[in-house]
Scaffold this motif. Sequence first.
Motif, mmCIF file in Angstrom:
data_model
loop_
_atom_site.group_PDB
_atom_site.id
_atom_site.type_symbol
_atom_site.label_atom_id
_atom_site.label_comp_id
_atom_site.label_asym_id
_atom_site.label_seq_id
_atom_site.Cartn_x
_atom_site.Cartn_y
_atom_site.Cartn_z
ATOM 1 N N LYS A 208 0.827 -1.210 0.000
ATOM 2 C CA LYS A 208 0.000 0.000 0.000
ATOM 3 C C LYS A 208 0.859 1.256 0.000
ATOM 4 O O LYS A 208 0.512 2.258 -0.638
ATOM 5 C CB LYS A 208 -0.943 -0.017 1.208
ATOM 6 C CG LYS A 208 -2.034 -1.067 1.097
ATOM 7 C CD LYS A 208 -3.164 -0.796 2.072
ATOM 8 C CE LYS A 208 -4.389 -1.624 1.700
ATOM 9 N NZ LYS A 208 -5.587 -1.204 2.442
ATOM 10 N N ASP A 209 1.985 1.196 0.686
ATOM 11 C CA ASP A 209 2.899 2.348 0.689
ATOM 12 C C ASP A 209 3.459 2.594 -0.711
ATOM 13 O O ASP A 209 3.605 3.753 -1.139
ATOM 14 C CB ASP A 209 4.042 2.117 1.682
ATOM 15 C CG ASP A 209 3.598 2.243 3.132
ATOM 16 O OD1 ASP A 209 2.497 2.791 3.370
ATOM 17 O OD2 ASP A 209 4.339 1.783 4.024
ATOM 18 N N LYS A 212 0.714 4.177 -2.746
ATOM 19 C CA LYS A 212 0.559 5.581 -2.328
ATOM 20 C C LYS A 212 1.685 6.438 -2.893
ATOM 21 O O LYS A 212 1.475 7.576 -3.317
ATOM 22 C CB LYS A 212 0.536 5.656 -0.802
ATOM 23 C CG LYS A 212 0.211 7.027 -0.243
ATOM 24 C CD LYS A 212 0.102 6.996 1.274
ATOM 25 C CE LYS A 212 -0.249 8.373 1.822
ATOM 26 N NZ LYS A 212 -0.353 8.347 3.309
ATOM 27 N N ARG A 213 2.894 5.862 -2.898
ATOM 28 C CA ARG A 213 4.044 6.599 -3.448
ATOM 29 C C ARG A 213 3.847 6.890 -4.928
ATOM 30 O O ARG A 213 4.372 7.881 -5.459
ATOM 31 C CB ARG A 213 5.312 5.769 -3.227
ATOM 32 C CG ARG A 213 6.616 6.509 -3.518
ATOM 33 C CD ARG A 213 7.793 5.797 -2.867
ATOM 34 N NE ARG A 213 8.047 4.489 -3.450
ATOM 35 C CZ ARG A 213 8.799 4.296 -4.529
ATOM 36 N NH1 ARG A 213 9.337 5.332 -5.148
ATOM 37 N NH2 ARG A 213 9.004 3.089 -4.982
ATOM 38 N N HIS A 214 3.082 6.030 -5.592
ATOM 39 C CA HIS A 214 2.785 6.242 -7.012
ATOM 40 C C HIS A 214 1.768 7.356 -7.227
ATOM 41 O O HIS A 214 1.578 7.825 -8.352
ATOM 42 C CB HIS A 214 2.260 4.940 -7.626
ATOM 43 C CG HIS A 214 2.326 4.899 -9.112
ATOM 44 N ND1 HIS A 214 3.432 4.485 -9.815
ATOM 45 C CD2 HIS A 214 1.415 5.262 -10.049
ATOM 46 C CE1 HIS A 214 3.202 4.580 -11.111
ATOM 47 N NE2 HIS A 214 1.979 5.042 -11.295
ATOM 48 N N GLY A 215 1.102 7.760 -6.140
ATOM 49 C CA GLY A 215 0.157 8.874 -6.235
ATOM 50 C C GLY A 215 -1.246 8.480 -6.634
ATOM 51 O O GLY A 215 -2.027 9.325 -7.087
ATOM 52 N N TRP A 217 -4.692 5.389 -5.803
ATOM 53 C CA TRP A 217 -5.219 4.356 -4.909
ATOM 54 C C TRP A 217 -5.611 3.158 -5.752
ATOM 55 O O TRP A 217 -6.219 3.304 -6.819
ATOM 56 C CB TRP A 217 -6.443 4.853 -4.142
ATOM 57 C CG TRP A 217 -7.045 3.757 -3.283
ATOM 58 C CD1 TRP A 217 -6.642 3.376 -2.045
ATOM 59 C CD2 TRP A 217 -8.111 2.873 -3.643
ATOM 60 N NE1 TRP A 217 -7.393 2.317 -1.593
ATOM 61 C CE2 TRP A 217 -8.311 1.986 -2.553
ATOM 62 C CE3 TRP A 217 -8.933 2.741 -4.777
ATOM 63 C CZ2 TRP A 217 -9.288 0.994 -2.572
ATOM 64 C CZ3 TRP A 217 -9.901 1.745 -4.798
ATOM 65 C CH2 TRP A 217 -10.080 0.891 -3.692
#
Length: 478
Positions: A208-209, A212-215, A217
């Motif tokens: 999930k991190d 999220k880092r990819h910007g 969901w």
Amino acid sequence: MLTKIVATLGPASLAPDTMREMVRHGVRIFRLNFSHADAAYFAPIIKTIRSLESEMGVPLTAMADLCGPKTRIGEVAASPRTVDKGEALLLGLPDERPDPARDDRVFVSLDVPELLAGLRVGMPVNLSDGLLQFHVTREIKADRLYEIEAQNAGLLSSNKGIAFPGKHHPMPALTPKDIKDLHEGLDVGVDAVAISFVQNAADVVQTKDEIKRHGVWAPVVSKLERQNAVDNLDEILAVTDAVMVARGDLGLECPIPQLPIMQKKIIRACRHAQRPVIVATQMLLSMVKNPIPTRAESTDVANAILDGADCVMLSEETAVGDYAVEAVKVMQQISENALEYYLERIQAPYAPKREKNPRKFVAYSACLIADNMESKAILCHTVSGTNARLTSSRRPRQPIYALTPDPRVMRFLNFSWGVKPRLLEFGRDGEADYMERVESFVDDCPDFAPGEAVVITAGRPTPGNDTPGTNEIKIYCK
């Protein structure tokens, strides 16, 4: 269909006409196996999925299944070769290979030090997809070289998978390849990410991190393939978005006689946690080469549905099988027959446990009302998908129309039992009220005839709470 079908795409099913037929017979989720290809390979396939979605008017989900740290042995001398029961072999790191002139035992190399770390005498080791079973009989060099004894006879070949049932592996679920595939997959438009060989909640959080880092969901599907994952199921359910009972590798880690009950317990735990669950592996395996399944396979699919699975999955059957579309048709037919009995058996929506969870009880109340008045459907306005998943977990006999303004949530809800996800746009006059939006959808939807009643659930902000969640139930007649 109430139970959803997941189909794996491969050489046998990549033609748009084949994919179209699979959608026509109930497929809503396409699995893209990143063990055999990369994002560039899948990019045009995802475009085909989006084209079919538009053409057929149903949401379709592209799920990237990451390879994970599946481990394989190296080259075996004179492969393939027969191993006799009671025969002693050597298992170790490649640089521990002994001189054949001094030790003529078969050497099995494994270039993953983390897997050998902590291996001790008496521990089980499985090779050749579990067909060859061994026990460690001697520790020659701790964490580097071991003697293993065959518990049965069988054929040993190079580059086969290896498993250490019950042993914790100090390896994350995401390899560098997986991280690369995840980000590139999100770039080309995958809607969900399945992670392999999950062991604990930390593996899910890491994934999930990265998302999220990819910007963006995207929902995470945790594949249960290790005993450790089953032991840590509650903590995994607290953070994952969905679960897959991946019975192939799980059956190597756990005693096969325990697998059926394990499957039932996992499905039940997922429903109580409102997490969609997929049952996968060898469901109609004989249909890779045959136009009809075995009786046992037909019963297996039906039992997964009767256990309450949200989705059932086809793997080789649609990826490389000679009867890809036929396998989907058979699964649809089995599902329809099983669901009729399933609804007859449960008779009424599942009541929640005794717990302080008003949203779950609102969803349950909506299902009771729909059942009592024989409503045509239940409609859930949902931004995050939670309202629809709560309603789905009660297993109403009415279809659940999940109306959401978020395309990603819409495609995620394809995983949930009985849910028909729809993208909700602002309707007439741009009305802002959730309930008015749903009523406009009902008025415009050809699925509902004038005079038919539906049950609607939605969340209406109040002066003391701007984000109340689901707090309203309404009976609406078109």
